[in-house]
Write an enzyme that holds these catalytic residues in place. Structure first.
Site, short mmCIF file in Angstrom:
data_model
loop_
_atom_site.label_atom_id
_atom_site.label_comp_id
_atom_site.label_asym_id
_atom_site.label_seq_id
_atom_site.Cartn_x
_atom_site.Cartn_y
_atom_site.Cartn_z
N CYS A 76 36.32 23.04 41.95
CA CYS A 76 37.46 23.88 41.56
C CYS A 76 37.89 23.46 40.16
CB CYS A 76 38.62 23.71 42.55
SG CYS A 76 40.09 24.62 42.04
N CYS A 224 39.95 31.75 38.16
CA CYS A 224 39.01 30.88 38.89
C CYS A 224 38.12 30.20 37.85
CB CYS A 224 38.16 31.69 39.87
SG CYS A 224 36.93 30.69 40.73
N1 LIG Z 1 37.19 29.25 46.30
C1 LIG Z 1 36.23 28.41 45.70
C2 LIG Z 1 36.73 27.12 45.14
C3 LIG Z 1 37.83 27.24 44.15
C4 LIG Z 1 37.49 27.71 42.75
C5 LIG Z 1 38.64 27.51 41.83
N2 LIG Z 1 39.81 28.23 41.98
C6 LIG Z 1 38.26 27.20 40.42
O1 LIG Z 1 39.14 27.17 39.58
O2 LIG Z 1 37.09 26.89 40.18
C7 LIG Z 1 35.09 28.11 46.65
O3 LIG Z 1 35.26 28.13 47.89
O4 LIG Z 1 34.00 27.84 46.15
#
Ligand SMILES: N[C@@H](CCC[C@H](N)C(=O)O)C(=O)O
Length: 294
Positions: A76, A224
């Site tokens: 993340c 993200c």
């Molecule tokens: N939902 C993702 C992990 C989180 C990603 C995040 N918000 C970022 O900033 O990279 C997963 O389950 O892979």
């Protein structure tokens, strides 16, 4: 309340993050606690970043990552920046080496307050992402959604940034696509045995891109970080952009991604503290610190 742990509610350009201080404890934040915190409007989040004592020499902390649906995530990017900002504010230290289930990550807070995280090397093999069947070329795989003869989204690039990503290239405004409808279908498509983060990307120049992401385990988010990394790597691989790109994310924030010559992907952006509190890592019952901002 049982033995509580401190937390900070933060955000990484709108990606809602809870940084939980689990140092000195053997327990972990449970999926039940994650679901309870996410059900409360004040603590609703996209990811919990739980800081644990280091497991490996040469690293400062082990970071456990939970999505808002209680599932685990390997990486993340926006959350890592929040962790760095919280630890830098506490210790005055500016550089950190962390361990996650996806490997060791180095990070640095710059003098201007922006934070860079070395997100490691992307992986492109179909088994690495993983996909359910062999695709020799993951720059574009056969996958589409919408009417068979006029798909709305099709032929994504797929990349692992420690976690699985599919990037659908579009020419129109990213807001003109029903990502809330297509996101869950694509996240759970049988081609992705571990589900996937789904991004719509519009390249606006060789150095700029606009993205929207439906996150695995969290749904639509305002940003993200790993999706930004995956989109830039996939764009550079397909000659849509160069290797140094600024991205506009759904919350209106901006991130910068550089895919370096040594294959490491560097994510740079801001992080913001909102309030602090303490919570029970087994139930999610929480209380705000009295001196914390409203
Ligand atoms: N939902 C993702 C992990 C989180 C990603 C995040 N918000 C970022 O900033 O990279 C997963 O389950 O892979």
């Amino acid at each position: 309340m049982a033995s509580t742990a401190p937390f900070a509610k933060m955000n990484g350009i709108g990606n809602e993050i809870i940084v939980a201080d689990m140092r000195g404890r053997a327990d972990r934040v449970t999926p039940a606690a994650a679901l309870a915190l996410n059900a409360d409007a004040a603590t609703k989040f996209d990811q919990i970043m739980a800081i644990h004592d280091a497991k490996t020499p040469g690293t400062a902390f082990f970071i456990d990552i939970l999505n808002s649906d209680g599932t685990g995530a390997q990486a993340c990017g926006n959350g890592m920046r929040c962790v760095v900002q919280a630890l830098a504010a506490e210790t005055g230290q500016k550089t950190f080496a962390f361990e996650t289930v996806a490997g060791i990550l180095n990070a640095e807070e710059h003098a201007d307050g922006l934070i860079s995280v070395d997100m490691g090397k992307p992986r492109f093999g179909w088994q690495d992402i993983p996909l359910a069947e062999e695709f020799r070329d993951t720059r574009m795989i056969e996958l589409q959604i919408g009417p068979i003869d006029a798909p709305v989204l099709h032929s994504p690039s797929v990349v692992s940034m420690g976690n699985p990503h599919a990037i659908f290239w579009v020419d129109r405004d990213v807001w003109s696509y029903e990502l809330d409808r297509f996101g869950p279908l694509l996240e759970n498509h049988p081609i992705f045995p571990e589900r996937a983060n789904i991004t719509i990307a519009r390249v606006t120049s060789p150095e700029t891109m606009v993205i929207r992401t439906w996150e695995r385990g969290a749904g639509l988010t305002r940003a993200c970080g790993t999706a930004a990394c995956a989109a830039v790597v996939a764009a550079a691989r397909t000659r849509r952009t160069g290797r140094s790109v600024s991205l506009v994310t759904p919350g209106g924030g901006s991130l910068h991604v550089e895919w370096r010559g040594d294959d490491h992907v560097i994510l740079t952006g801001a992080a913001e503290w909102e309030f602090s509190g303490s919570f029970d890592p087994s139930t999610g019952v929480w209380a705000r610190d009295t001196e914390s901002a409203a």
